[in-house]
Enzyme design. Sequence first.
Site, PDB file in Angstrom:
ATOM      1  N   HIS A 128      -7.539  -6.206   7.509  1.00 30.82           N
ATOM      2  CA  HIS A 128      -7.259  -5.200   8.533  1.00 30.82           C
ATOM      3  C   HIS A 128      -7.396  -5.820   9.915  1.00 30.82           C
ATOM      4  O   HIS A 128      -8.482  -6.173  10.351  1.00 30.82           O
ATOM      5  CB  HIS A 128      -8.150  -3.964   8.435  1.00 30.82           C
ATOM      6  CG  HIS A 128      -7.497  -2.753   9.067  1.00 30.82           C
ATOM      7  ND1 HIS A 128      -6.672  -1.908   8.358  1.00 30.82           N
ATOM      8  CD2 HIS A 128      -7.516  -2.287  10.329  1.00 30.82           C
ATOM      9  CE1 HIS A 128      -6.230  -0.950   9.155  1.00 30.82           C
ATOM     10  NE2 HIS A 128      -6.717  -1.163  10.362  1.00 30.82           N
ATOM     11  N   HIS A 150       0.857  -1.181   0.000  1.00 30.58           N
ATOM     12  CA  HIS A 150       0.000   0.000   0.000  1.00 30.58           C
ATOM     13  C   HIS A 150       0.894   1.233   0.000  1.00 30.58           C
ATOM     14  O   HIS A 150       1.168   1.827   1.041  1.00 30.58           O
ATOM     15  CB  HIS A 150      -0.915  -0.005   1.227  1.00 30.58           C
ATOM     16  CG  HIS A 150      -1.955   1.073   1.225  1.00 30.58           C
ATOM     17  ND1 HIS A 150      -3.182   0.914   1.810  1.00 30.58           N
ATOM     18  CD2 HIS A 150      -1.952   2.314   0.699  1.00 30.58           C
ATOM     19  CE1 HIS A 150      -3.894   2.014   1.662  1.00 30.58           C
ATOM     20  NE2 HIS A 150      -3.152   2.878   0.990  1.00 30.58           N
ATOM     21  N   GLU A 174      -2.583  -1.649  -3.162  1.00 30.21           N
ATOM     22  CA  GLU A 174      -3.645  -0.865  -2.542  1.00 30.21           C
ATOM     23  C   GLU A 174      -3.314   0.615  -2.646  1.00 30.21           C
ATOM     24  O   GLU A 174      -2.145   0.998  -2.667  1.00 30.21           O
ATOM     25  CB  GLU A 174      -3.786  -1.234  -1.066  1.00 30.21           C
ATOM     26  CG  GLU A 174      -4.137  -2.682  -0.809  1.00 30.21           C
ATOM     27  CD  GLU A 174      -4.248  -3.000   0.667  1.00 30.21           C
ATOM     28  OE1 GLU A 174      -4.785  -4.069   0.988  1.00 30.21           O
ATOM     29  OE2 GLU A 174      -3.795  -2.172   1.491  1.00 30.21           O
TER      30      GLU A 174
END
Length: 251
Positions: A201, A43, A73
């Site tokens: 997450h 990310h 991401e």
Amino acid sequence: MTALSVNLNKIAVLRNSRGGAEPNVLRAGITCLDAGAQGLTVHPRPDARHIRADDVLALGQLCTQRGVEFNIEGNPFAPARAGYPGLLALCEATRPAQVTLVPDSDGQLTSDHGFDFNREGAALQSLIASFKPLGCRIAVFVDVGDTHVAQAAAVGADRVELYTGPFAEAFAAGQPSLALQEAADTARRAQHAGLGVNAGHDLSQANLAAFLGHVPNVLEVSIGHALIGEALYTGLEATVRAYRQIIDQHP
């Protein structure tokens, strides 16, 4: 079968805290794949606080060579700037198997909410259209309990990624039942609309089995923070293998 994609951001955080090249992000990626991870996730953020553009290129090449999935991401609304060519440009350079769109602002510590399709849907649809020619699968980050999750299909997404932070908090508090039911309901709404379901997450070895045991047909889990933290005690290879063992028990 649920695939495990290991997020390598925290390896880059450690490296950047000291400078230089150690711990080596590419070597960590190789270790994860050798241990059984089916893909790698990064990310990159505009401030390059962890994963940098050069990491994205190197890891993209590794995944191509290994024939495994690379998942990038990022916030599609964040403009390019010095040191950050933008999410689309990074995807053009690496052609990842999947790009996961996340609505995080520049100063946000970590991703903590999904898209609001009523407010952001039109703009999101236009941005997704720009990624489609790259051949990437498009996933969008969504809140568990979002009654509008089916709109992800209408804006052009192929999958959703369930934001599992609240579930992890509920699990740690010993009260996961409602969070699990909401996650399962959201997954079913998405699947009914033709969307695949990913999750990520704060998933960990402690809570992953419960999640996969209650939420149907999760195609991929992206795990980084907990996995890298656990690896400090037991080693990266052993930790990835432990996650694979949990996942393989929930086909």
